[in-house]
Each structure stands twice: as structure tokens, then as C-alpha cells.
Design a protein around this motif. Structure first.
Motif, PDB file in Angstrom:
ATOM      1  N   SER A  19      -7.829   9.663  17.173  1.00 28.36           N
ATOM      2  CA  SER A  19      -6.652   9.958  16.377  1.00 28.36           C
ATOM      3  C   SER A  19      -6.340  11.450  16.364  1.00 28.36           C
ATOM      4  O   SER A  19      -7.246  12.288  16.363  1.00 28.36           O
ATOM      5  N   ARG A  20      -5.055  11.760  16.315  1.00 25.32           N
ATOM      6  CA  ARG A  20      -4.607  13.144  16.189  1.00 25.32           C
ATOM      7  C   ARG A  20      -4.035  13.417  14.804  1.00 25.32           C
ATOM      8  O   ARG A  20      -3.475  14.491  14.561  1.00 25.32           O
ATOM      9  N   TYR A  21      -4.176  12.457  13.904  1.00 29.35           N
ATOM     10  CA  TYR A  21      -3.604  12.586  12.571  1.00 29.35           C
ATOM     11  C   TYR A  21      -4.664  12.995  11.550  1.00 29.35           C
ATOM     12  O   TYR A  21      -5.874  12.800  11.764  1.00 29.35           O
ATOM     13  N   PRO A  22      -4.253  13.536  10.408  1.00 26.84           N
ATOM     14  CA  PRO A  22      -5.208  13.984   9.391  1.00 26.84           C
ATOM     15  C   PRO A  22      -5.871  12.820   8.656  1.00 26.84           C
ATOM     16  O   PRO A  22      -5.310  11.718   8.579  1.00 26.84           O
ATOM     17  N   ILE A  54       0.844  -1.192   0.000  1.00 24.57           N
ATOM     18  CA  ILE A  54       0.000   0.000   0.000  1.00 24.57           C
ATOM     19  C   ILE A  54       0.884   1.247   0.000  1.00 24.57           C
ATOM     20  O   ILE A  54       1.865   1.318   0.743  1.00 24.57           O
ATOM     21  N   MET A  55       0.579   2.208  -0.834  1.00 25.14           N
ATOM     22  CA  MET A  55       1.322   3.455  -0.844  1.00 25.14           C
ATOM     23  C   MET A  55       0.954   4.289   0.383  1.00 25.14           C
ATOM     24  O   MET A  55      -0.127   4.136   0.958  1.00 25.14           O
ATOM     25  N   ASP A  56       1.847   5.157   0.789  1.00 27.09           N
ATOM     26  CA  ASP A  56       1.544   6.157   1.809  1.00 27.09           C
ATOM     27  C   ASP A  56       1.362   7.488   1.094  1.00 27.09           C
ATOM     28  O   ASP A  56       1.582   7.585  -0.123  1.00 27.09           O
ATOM     29  N   GLU A  57       0.945   8.511   1.810  1.00 25.27           N
ATOM     30  CA  GLU A  57       0.834   9.828   1.188  1.00 25.27           C
ATOM     31  C   GLU A  57       1.402  10.900   2.100  1.00 25.27           C
ATOM     32  O   GLU A  57       1.592  10.687   3.300  1.00 25.27           O
ATOM     33  N   ASN A  58       1.687  12.050   1.530  1.00 19.58           N
ATOM     34  CA  ASN A  58       2.299  13.140   2.285  1.00 19.58           C
ATOM     35  C   ASN A  58       1.229  13.938   3.035  1.00 19.58           C
ATOM     36  O   ASN A  58       0.969  15.105   2.746  1.00 19.58           O
ATOM     37  N   THR A  59       0.624  13.289   4.038  1.00 17.78           N
ATOM     38  CA  THR A  59      -0.460  13.939   4.787  1.00 17.78           C
ATOM     39  C   THR A  59      -0.002  15.231   5.445  1.00 17.78           C
ATOM     40  O   THR A  59      -0.785  16.173   5.589  1.00 17.78           O
ATOM     41  N   SER A  60       1.261  15.302   5.847  1.00 20.40           N
ATOM     42  CA  SER A  60       1.759  16.517   6.502  1.00 20.40           C
ATOM     43  C   SER A  60       1.870  17.690   5.540  1.00 20.40           C
ATOM     44  O   SER A  60       1.995  18.841   5.971  1.00 20.40           O
ATOM     45  N   GLY A  66      -1.518  15.996   1.590  1.00 19.69           N
ATOM     46  CA  GLY A  66      -2.008  14.736   1.032  1.00 19.69           C
ATOM     47  C   GLY A  66      -2.179  14.727  -0.461  1.00 19.69           C
ATOM     48  O   GLY A  66      -2.931  13.911  -0.998  1.00 19.69           O
ATOM     49  N   GLY A  67      -1.469  15.599  -1.170  1.00 18.73           N
ATOM     50  CA  GLY A  67      -1.628  15.669  -2.619  1.00 18.73           C
ATOM     51  C   GLY A  67      -0.753  14.722  -3.396  1.00 18.73           C
ATOM     52  O   GLY A  67      -0.863  14.638  -4.628  1.00 18.73           O
ATOM     53  N   GLY A  68       0.120  13.993  -2.721  1.00 13.52           N
ATOM     54  CA  GLY A  68       1.019  13.096  -3.437  1.00 13.52           C
ATOM     55  C   GLY A  68       1.266  11.803  -2.682  1.00 13.52           C
ATOM     56  O   GLY A  68       1.109  11.733  -1.469  1.00 13.52           O
ATOM     57  N   TYR A  69       1.657  10.763  -3.434  1.00 12.89           N
ATOM     58  CA  TYR A  69       2.069   9.513  -2.807  1.00 12.89           C
ATOM     59  C   TYR A  69       3.491   9.668  -2.273  1.00 12.89           C
ATOM     60  O   TYR A  69       4.310  10.403  -2.831  1.00 12.89           O
ATOM     61  N   GLU A  70       3.769   8.942  -1.192  1.00 10.46           N
ATOM     62  CA  GLU A  70       5.074   9.054  -0.553  1.00 10.46           C
ATOM     63  C   GLU A  70       5.377   7.740   0.155  1.00 10.46           C
ATOM     64  O   GLU A  70       4.606   7.304   1.004  1.00 10.46           O
ATOM     65  N   ILE A 126      -2.094   8.266   9.748  1.00 12.14           N
ATOM     66  CA  ILE A 126      -3.394   8.600   9.187  1.00 12.14           C
ATOM     67  C   ILE A 126      -4.474   8.479  10.254  1.00 12.14           C
ATOM     68  O   ILE A 126      -4.269   7.870  11.296  1.00 12.14           O
ATOM     69  N   HIS A 127      -5.612   9.046   9.970  1.00 12.93           N
ATOM     70  CA  HIS A 127      -6.722   9.116  10.919  1.00 12.93           C
ATOM     71  C   HIS A 127      -7.469   7.781  10.945  1.00 12.93           C
ATOM     72  O   HIS A 127      -8.187   7.439  10.008  1.00 12.93           O
ATOM     73  N   PHE A 128      -7.329   7.046  12.037  1.00 10.56           N
ATOM     74  CA  PHE A 128      -8.043   5.789  12.220  1.00 10.56           C
ATOM     75  C   PHE A 128      -9.429   6.045  12.817  1.00 10.56           C
ATOM     76  O   PHE A 128      -9.667   7.081  13.441  1.00 10.56           O
TER      77      PHE A 128
END
Length: 231
Positions: A79-82, A10-16, A19-23, A66-68
Motif C-alpha cells: 500500500s502507498r496510503y497512510p 463504516i465512517m471514513d477519515e481525513n487521512t490526507s 486522520g484527526g476527523g471522520y469524513e 487506507i493502508h491495507f
């Protein structure tokens, strides 16, 4: 000729950064390749889930923030994440591979998802929620983990204790009967799990892809994962 297994990553993304790109780190792909499999990055496309589960031999759920769902946390926590488009796709993939009893390896975020899909609960900040917790979320920090003997993971690592990296703020604190804790840190924090009802469903809180491949016992998890995917 022996067919190399195909691993869905699974790809991750640049949430920080919105979130516009895969990372994603190349280390995951190197680790899978060294273990003898092909690794393929999977984008956040729900329409692909059925095909991926059917065509791939194993699933690697990588680290991320990521936001669970709120129900995955102990009462009063969240969660404290986006929010991330990754969540729904990753949940569907992990459920699909588990239902078909295809190998699943969860790293950091992936371990937490594997645990919570099997009835465990977590906290958003282990530092403030776990009495005596050491620092678990800092670059360059390492700590020992103690491997629970008699588990399948102990058979893989062939070591009772070793030093690992640590990059997590969240942590599993309530463990269900469906999950076995296979490693803990020196403060008692859950560092690895396995799901006995599955042929291979394991999770690590540390990042084995960033350890020395030739010498560190923690990297043997990739060999065991790929071997399970080869059957």
C-alpha cells in the motif's frame, strides 16, 4: 407496519489531513434512504463491533484510501496510503457480517477489502501494473463497464454495459475461486465482484452513490442491498 432495515455504514477519515476527523459523503446515506432503509455511521471503536453485527441488518463499506495489509498485494507490492484506525474495525465488521450471512456491499475500498478477505490479491497502482490500463483515478473521468451475464449482479442491473465514474488507483488483479468477477472495464480491469457463497456480498469499484438515482442502472445495487437486508 413493515420494519425498515438498519444499515451500518463504516465512517471514513481525513487521512490526507492527518486522520484527526471522520469524513464521509452524504451521498451514501441518501442512497440508502432512497432504497428504503435507515443508515447509521459507525465510528472506529472495536468494542462496538459485536453489537453492530448483532443489531444491524446490513453493512456498507465505503470508499477511502487506507493502508491495507501487505499480504493483500501481489509479491513485491504494498500500500502507498497512510495507516488508519479504520482498518481493524472495518475488517472485524465485514468478517462479522459475512460470518452471519448478513448483506455486505463494498464500494471502491470496500470492494477491495471484500475481495482480499476472500483470497484475492491487488496492486497499489493499476496504471503502472496493468498493460493498457486506462485512467482510473481522476475526477470527471467516466468509462464503460461490461456486466457478466448469468450473474446475480446482471439480474440486478438489467443491463449489459453502462458508463461509470472512476476514482481508484488500486485494483484487484488476482481472483480467487471464492469470488466471481461480475464487471470489467474496457481495459479488462476488475470493476465488480460477488461472493456466491453468501446471500448478498457484492463489491463495486465505482461509486454508485454518485450516479443519477432515477435513471442510472448502476444505482439499482442499493435497492437490491436493502431488499436483501429486509429479509
Amino acid at each position: 407496519m413493515h420494519r425498515k432495515p438498519k444499515i451500518a455504514v463504516i465512517m471514513d477519515e481525513n487521512t490526507s489531513a492527518g486522520g484527526g476527523g471522520y469524513e464521509i459523503s452524504k451521498d451514501y446515506f441518501r442512497a440508502i434512504s432512497r432504497a428504503g432503509a435507515y443508515a447509521f455511521g459507525i465510528p472506529f471503536a472495536l468494542e462496538m463491533v459485536g453489537h453492530v453485527v448483532e443489531e444491524f441488518d446490513g453493512f456498507l463499506s465505503v470508499g477511502g484510501r487506507i493502508h491495507f495489509p501487505e499480504e493483500w498485494y501481489v509479491e513485491g507490492d504494498q500500500s502507498r496510503y497512510p495507516a488508519s484506525d479504520r482498518l481493524d474495525v472495518e475488517m472485524a465488521l465485514m468478517k462479522g457480517f459475512l460470518e452471519r450471512d448478513k448483506p455486505v456491499l463494498g464500494i471502491c475500498n470496500g470492494m477491495q477489502m471484500l475481495a482480499c478477505l476472500n483470497g484475492c490479491r491487488m496492486v497499489s497502482d493499476v496504471q503502472s501494473s496493468w498493460a493498457g490500463a486506462i485512467v482510473h483515478d481522476r475526477e470527471g473521468v467516466r468509462h464503460d463497464v461490461e456486466i457478466r451475464q448469468g450473474t446475480r449482479m446482471a439480474d440486478i442491473f438489467k443491463a449489459e454495459t453502462f458508463s461509470v465514474n472512476t476514482f481508484h488507483r488500486e485494483a484487484i488483479v488476482e481472483v480467487s475461486d471464492a469470488v466471481v468477477v461480475t464487471a470489467r472495464g474496457p481495459d479488462g480491469v476488475v470493476e465488480a465482484i460477488e461472493v456466491p457463497s453468501s446471500t448478498f456480498a457484492m463489491g463495486l469499484q465505482w461509486h454508485p452513490e454518485r450516479l443519477a438515482a432515477e435513471s442510472h442502472p448502476g444505482t439499482r445495487i442499493f435497492d437490491a442491498f436493502v431488499e436483501a437486508a429486509s429479509r
